[in-house]
Design a protein around this motif. Structure first.
Motif, PDB file in Angstrom:
ATOM      1  N   ASP A  43       5.076   8.520   1.355  1.00  0.00           N
ATOM      2  CA  ASP A  43       5.072   7.676   2.558  1.00  0.00           C
ATOM      3  C   ASP A  43       6.492   7.501   3.098  1.00  0.00           C
ATOM      4  O   ASP A  43       7.434   7.316   2.324  1.00  0.00           O
ATOM      5  N   GLU A  97      14.547   7.060   7.897  1.00  0.00           N
ATOM      6  CA  GLU A  97      13.381   6.867   7.049  1.00  0.00           C
ATOM      7  C   GLU A  97      13.705   7.314   5.637  1.00  0.00           C
ATOM      8  O   GLU A  97      14.399   8.315   5.431  1.00  0.00           O
ATOM      9  N   ARG A 118       0.809  -1.232   0.000  1.00  0.00           N
ATOM     10  CA  ARG A 118       0.000   0.000   0.000  1.00  0.00           C
ATOM     11  C   ARG A 118       0.835   1.271   0.000  1.00  0.00           C
ATOM     12  O   ARG A 118       0.377   2.306   0.477  1.00  0.00           O
ATOM     13  N   TRP A 119       2.023   1.217  -0.497  1.00  0.00           N
ATOM     14  CA  TRP A 119       2.849   2.417  -0.533  1.00  0.00           C
ATOM     15  C   TRP A 119       2.250   3.456  -1.467  1.00  0.00           C
ATOM     16  O   TRP A 119       1.749   3.133  -2.545  1.00  0.00           O
ATOM     17  N   GLU A 120       2.361   4.712  -1.064  1.00  0.00           N
ATOM     18  CA  GLU A 120       1.957   5.843  -1.899  1.00  0.00           C
ATOM     19  C   GLU A 120       3.068   6.870  -1.867  1.00  0.00           C
ATOM     20  O   GLU A 120       3.908   6.865  -0.969  1.00  0.00           O
TER      21      GLU A 120
END
Length: 186
Positions: free
Chosen positions: A156, A173, A151-153
């Motif tokens: 993110d 990150e 579900r990466w967008e």
């Protein structure tokens, strides 16, 4: 001590075991001298090494500009890139990358080209981060190979831990970006 035998009387003087003799004192001093001399030589050598500026700082690793490509098409395979700087006086090596936010194995890879211009990817064990230098990962050289989350967008954050031989792990990150994004190169 006096000892009597049939033929004659002999007088012998044995030193008491607790009484120091010249020989015992000399042996004791010689035994103690070896470690004292070794420590003195080691201390002198270390002092010379520090005075010559060789002691320096250990590796000081900082990881910035983390980016991970959002995969396109039918594949979930993608790559992440970081800029790693070492402001310390000692070299270090990136030996492993891990992430709880990805599915499957995370490896280091390097892009190569053949004489005919075909590209392929090699898995690498580690990458050098020189003292007072940096390592800039890119789509054309060293990168982190991984399988994207379902579900990466765009935008993110994806957590990564980069493990270094001397400095230990650094958690950072990476931001999900489009493969054509100019910010994708750290």
């Amino acid at each position: 001590m006096t000892r009597t035998t049939d033929r004659q009387t002999t007088r012998t003087t044995d030193p008491h075991p607790w009484r120091p003799t010249r020989r015992r004192l000399t042996d004791t001093l010689l035994t103690a001298l070896a470690p004292v001399a070794a420590c003195s030589i080691a201390l002198g050598a270390l002092s010379t090494w520090v005075a010559a500026g060789r002691a320096g700082d250990p590796a000081r690793i900082e990881v910035i500009a983390g980016r991970v490509f959002l995969p396109y098409g039918d594949t979930r395979d993608t790559a992440a890139f970081f800029r790693i700087t070492n402001s310390g006086d000692a070299d270090d090596r990136l030996v492993r990358v891990s992430s709880p936010g990805v599915g499957g194995e995370v490896t280091l890879g390097r892009h190569r080209t053949t004489g005919g211009g075909a590209a392929y990817r090699d898995e690498v064990d580690s990458a050098a981060v020189p003292a007072h230098g940096s390592l800039a990962m890119s789509p054309h050289d060293l990168d982190v190979i991984l399988r994207a989350g379902a579900r990466w967008e765009l935008g993110d954050p994806v957590p990564f831990t980069l493990h270094f031989r001397r400095s230990g792990p650094v958690t950072v990150e990476a931001v999900v970006v489009s493969p054509g994004d100019v910010r994708a190169s750290p």
